[in-house]
Design an enzyme around this catalytic site. Structure first.
Site, PDB file in Angstrom:
ATOM      1  N   MET A   1       0.852  -1.186   0.000  1.00  0.00           N
ATOM      2  CA  MET A   1       0.000   0.000   0.000  1.00  0.00           C
ATOM      3  C   MET A   1       0.890   1.239   0.000  1.00  0.00           C
ATOM      4  O   MET A   1       0.884   1.981  -0.947  1.00  0.00           O
ATOM      5  CB  MET A   1      -0.918  -0.082   1.219  1.00  0.00           C
ATOM      6  CG  MET A   1      -1.857   1.039   1.379  1.00  0.00           C
ATOM      7  SD  MET A   1      -3.273   0.497   2.340  1.00  0.00           S
ATOM      8  CE  MET A   1      -3.129   1.540   3.721  1.00  0.00           C
ATOM      9  N   CYS A   2       1.637   1.477   1.033  1.00  0.00           N
ATOM     10  CA  CYS A   2       2.666   2.526   1.105  1.00  0.00           C
ATOM     11  C   CYS A   2       2.113   3.935   0.875  1.00  0.00           C
ATOM     12  O   CYS A   2       1.090   4.128   0.238  1.00  0.00           O
ATOM     13  CB  CYS A   2       3.802   2.278   0.127  1.00  0.00           C
ATOM     14  SG  CYS A   2       4.688   0.732   0.420  1.00  0.00           S
ATOM     15  N   GLY A   3       2.797   4.909   1.420  1.00  0.00           N
ATOM     16  CA  GLY A   3       2.430   6.307   1.253  1.00  0.00           C
ATOM     17  C   GLY A   3       3.631   7.117   0.798  1.00  0.00           C
ATOM     18  O   GLY A   3       4.742   6.923   1.302  1.00  0.00           O
ATOM     19  N   ARG A  32      -0.924   4.341   5.812  1.00  0.00           N
ATOM     20  CA  ARG A  32      -0.624   3.612   4.583  1.00  0.00           C
ATOM     21  C   ARG A  32       0.606   2.710   4.719  1.00  0.00           C
ATOM     22  O   ARG A  32       0.880   1.910   3.809  1.00  0.00           O
ATOM     23  CB  ARG A  32      -0.425   4.590   3.420  1.00  0.00           C
ATOM     24  CG  ARG A  32      -1.672   5.384   3.071  1.00  0.00           C
ATOM     25  CD  ARG A  32      -1.497   6.119   1.749  1.00  0.00           C
ATOM     26  NE  ARG A  32      -1.332   5.205   0.639  1.00  0.00           N
ATOM     27  CZ  ARG A  32      -2.326   4.617  -0.031  1.00  0.00           C
ATOM     28  NH1 ARG A  32      -3.589   4.875   0.326  1.00  0.00           N
ATOM     29  NH2 ARG A  32      -2.078   3.819  -1.029  1.00  0.00           N
ATOM     30  N   THR A 148       6.442   6.145   3.513  1.00  0.00           N
ATOM     31  CA  THR A 148       6.138   5.275   4.641  1.00  0.00           C
ATOM     32  C   THR A 148       5.699   3.936   4.076  1.00  0.00           C
ATOM     33  O   THR A 148       4.857   3.871   3.170  1.00  0.00           O
ATOM     34  CB  THR A 148       5.080   5.888   5.574  1.00  0.00           C
ATOM     35  OG1 THR A 148       4.845   5.008   6.669  1.00  0.00           O
ATOM     36  CG2 THR A 148       3.775   6.203   4.868  1.00  0.00           C
TER      37      THR A 148
END
Length: 298
Positions: A1-3, A32, A148
């Site tokens: 997912m990651c941000g 995220r 993140t």
């Protein structure tokens, strides 16, 4: 997912606030990816000097390693210690000796980045922890990117955290997954490149560095990646002069941008942009698929 977040300041008067603005954006993206976080900050520097960002494997040994490093060079060195990271500012003619020391001390210290203006900081844990650990809100600069991570294909380690840097003043953060990164890695290794992790994002960074070393511009390199890199992705790339954004042709990963007279900003979600000053006056838009967006200082 990651941000992912990115911030490029058009208004130089805002440079003392870069770290504070970038911190708010990154912390907003915590949901995220709670595994690890990192930032690249582009601040003051000179082409006559080089900055090495180093990471001590044992945080308790950071100060001692900094002293060993300085002694090994046999000359005064401008060192900044932030938690387990050491930023060494060196004359160009000391770079080779410094890198030899890092190689000789592998296992105790690791090279995170090399550049004239770029510094990279990253660690496991939530963005709020990383932001506070390295005192990011106090940093100034012209632009920066952050990430993140939610680890889905590799272990939760500092080495696996973004940004990844494979060239001087170049780094990349990535949301998505590449399906052909192992074959690309083998090609790049044959071309003389080396990699510290099995992360597909490091391969993407290495690919762009390789293309640019062949003489392509950043925009040309990103355009070529649409043909050569298979998968779904959003890239935000930092260089000494600016930053760029690219989404894959399907654009299945969320992305939003804002541009005003003062800044250009990127976020995986709008809420990362909502913390910026005068965001209500900015032009907010979704970047188009397979389109390179780039901004640079003149």
């Amino acid at each position: 997912m990651c941000g992912i977040v990115g911030l490029f300041l058009k208004n130089r008067a805002l440079e003392p606030q870069l770290g504070a603005m970038l911190s708010k954006m990154l912390v907003t993206m915590s949901a995220r990816g709670p595994d690890s976080a990192g930032v690249a900050v582009y601040g003051a520097g000179s082409t006559d000097e080089v900055k090495l960002t180093l990471r001590a494997e044992d945080v308790g040994a950071t100060d001692a390693l900094a002293q060993e490093f300085s002694a090994a060079l046999g000359r005064p060195v401008d060192l900044t210690v932030r938690a387990n990271h050491i930023v060494a500012r060196l004359p160009r003619d000391a770079e080779a000796k410094a890198l030899q020391w890092v190689k000789a001390n592998a296992g105790k210290v690791q090279l995170v980045s090399v550049g004239t203006h770029m510094e990279i900081y990253k660690d496991v844990g939530l963005p709020e922890h990383v932001v506070n650990e390295f005192a990011l809100p106090s940093m100034s600069g012209s632009h920066g990117i952050g990430h993140t991570r939610m680890a889905t294909e590799s272990a939760v380690t500092i080495n696996g955290a973004h940004p990844f840097s494979t060239g001087e003043d170049q780094c990349l953060v990535h949301n998505g997954s590449l399906s052909n990164h192992n074959s690309i890695r083998r090609t790049l290794v044959r071309e003389g490149m080396s990699f510290a992790t099995q992360n597909d994002s490091e391969v993407a960074a290495g690919y762009l560095t390789w293309r640019m070393n062949q003489g392509d511009s950043l925009k040309q390199s990103l355009t070529s990646s649409l043909k050569d890199l298979d998968g779904f992705f959003t890239f935000v790339v930092g260089t000494r002069d600016g930053f760029a954004v690219l989404r894959d042709p399907i654009a299945c990963k969320p992305a939003i941008m804002a541009e005003s007279d003062d800044y250009v900003a990127f976020g995986s979600e709008y809420r990362a942009l909502s913390v910026l000053p005068a965001i209500e006056k900015a032009r907010v838009f979704e970047p188009e698929p397979a389109t390179v967006y780039a901004w640079e200082r003149s």
